[in-house]
Design a protein around this motif. Structure first.
Motif, PDB file in Angstrom:
ATOM      1  N   ALA A 141      19.956 -22.722 -22.458  1.00 16.56           N
ATOM      2  CA  ALA A 141      20.895 -23.604 -22.448  1.00 16.56           C
ATOM      3  C   ALA A 141      22.311 -23.190 -22.509  1.00 16.56           C
ATOM      4  CB  ALA A 141      20.490 -24.761 -23.595  1.00 16.56           C
ATOM      5  N   GLU A 193      13.185 -27.470 -24.624  1.00 15.14           N
ATOM      6  CA  GLU A 193      14.606 -27.827 -23.982  1.00 15.14           C
ATOM      7  C   GLU A 193      15.238 -29.053 -24.639  1.00 15.14           C
ATOM      8  OE1 GLU A 193      11.731 -25.384 -21.606  1.00 15.14           O
ATOM      9  OE2 GLU A 193      11.458 -27.364 -22.659  1.00 15.14           O
ATOM     10  N   ALA A 222      19.159 -28.734 -25.932  1.00 14.10           N
ATOM     11  CA  ALA A 222      19.844 -29.758 -25.554  1.00 14.10           C
ATOM     12  C   ALA A 222      20.915 -30.169 -26.694  1.00 14.10           C
ATOM     13  CB  ALA A 222      19.644 -30.888 -24.860  1.00 14.10           C
TER      14      ALA A 222
END
Length: 230
Positions: free
Chosen positions: A26, A204, A208
């Motif tokens: 990320a 994920e 985030a």
């Protein structure tokens, strides 16, 4: 390894898999990366995948090795430090040996405090972000999770103290619920259940939230983030 002028530098521990690897991916579009962990092969593989990334294999519970490894980085500044490395060993109070308590605190608290301490000059220079991947168990302790929850409560206390002592840093505690990782597979096996990763958060999704914390405007500070599966 100093940050390129146009790109901030982030160090992520536990980067070989799970949440740590997701955080690295990320951050990669906007940050140069130091990928910390014990699995040198996995770290090198991830570093090859990401531009501006470098593997940093180190045993975080070995004080001497960590000090030497930090000195070898020669960081004048560090914009982001994400502590994702951790261990989750479950058991009732009755069945948990003292060595399990010691190991859990050594990995989940002492190693975090030691690395942060060594990196404080670089973090101060950047007025940087420190993110601690905690757990729902850092907010509520349940039967069978005593030593793990205690270590995560202690990690939250560490974050609170660091935030109070270092007002120029942004310190964020992230408390995800169950996440689809290798650690969660071990937890479900311990509980005697059948694993279904679709019931849990994706790494994920946690990454985030961490990205949102470290890229928030200079006027904003997210001290605590709680994430739960829908």
């Amino acid at each position: 390894m100093a940050a390129v002028d146009s790109r901030p530098l982030a160090l992520v521990t536990g980067a070989s898999r799970g949440i740590g690897a997701a955080v690295a991916r990320a951050l990669a579009p906007t940050h140069d990366l130091v990928l910390g962990g014990r699995d040198a092969v996995a770290l090198e593989s991830l570093a090859a995948e990401l531009d501006g990334a470098r593997a940093w294999p180190v045993e975080l519970t070995d004080d001497g090795s960590v000090a030497a490894a930090v000195a070898g980085l020669d960081l004048p500044r560090l914009d982001v430090l994400v502590h994702s490395a951790g261990v989750g060993l479950l058991g009732t109070i009755e069945e948990t040996e003292p060595d399990t308590w010691r190991h859990q605190f050594e990995v989940n608290v002492v190693a975090v405090a030691g690395l942060t301490r060594l990196l404080l000059p670089a973090l101060r220079a950047a007025r940087g972000d420190v993110v601690l991947v905690n757990s729902g168990s850092g907010l509520t302790a349940r039967a069978g999770w005593g030593s793990y929850a205690a270590s995560k409560f202690a990690l939250r206390a560490f974050a609170d103290a660091l935030r109070a002592e270092e007002p120029d840093l942004r310190v964020t505690s992230v408390h995800p619920g169950r996440v689809d990782t290798d650690m969660q597979r071990s937890v479900v096996a311990h509980e005697g259940g059948e694993y279904d990763g679709s019931k849990f958060l994706r790494p994920e999704s946690v990454a985030a939230a961490i990205l949102a914390a470290v890229t928030a405007g200079a006027d904003a500070h997210l001290p605590e983030i709680v994430i739960r599966p829908r």
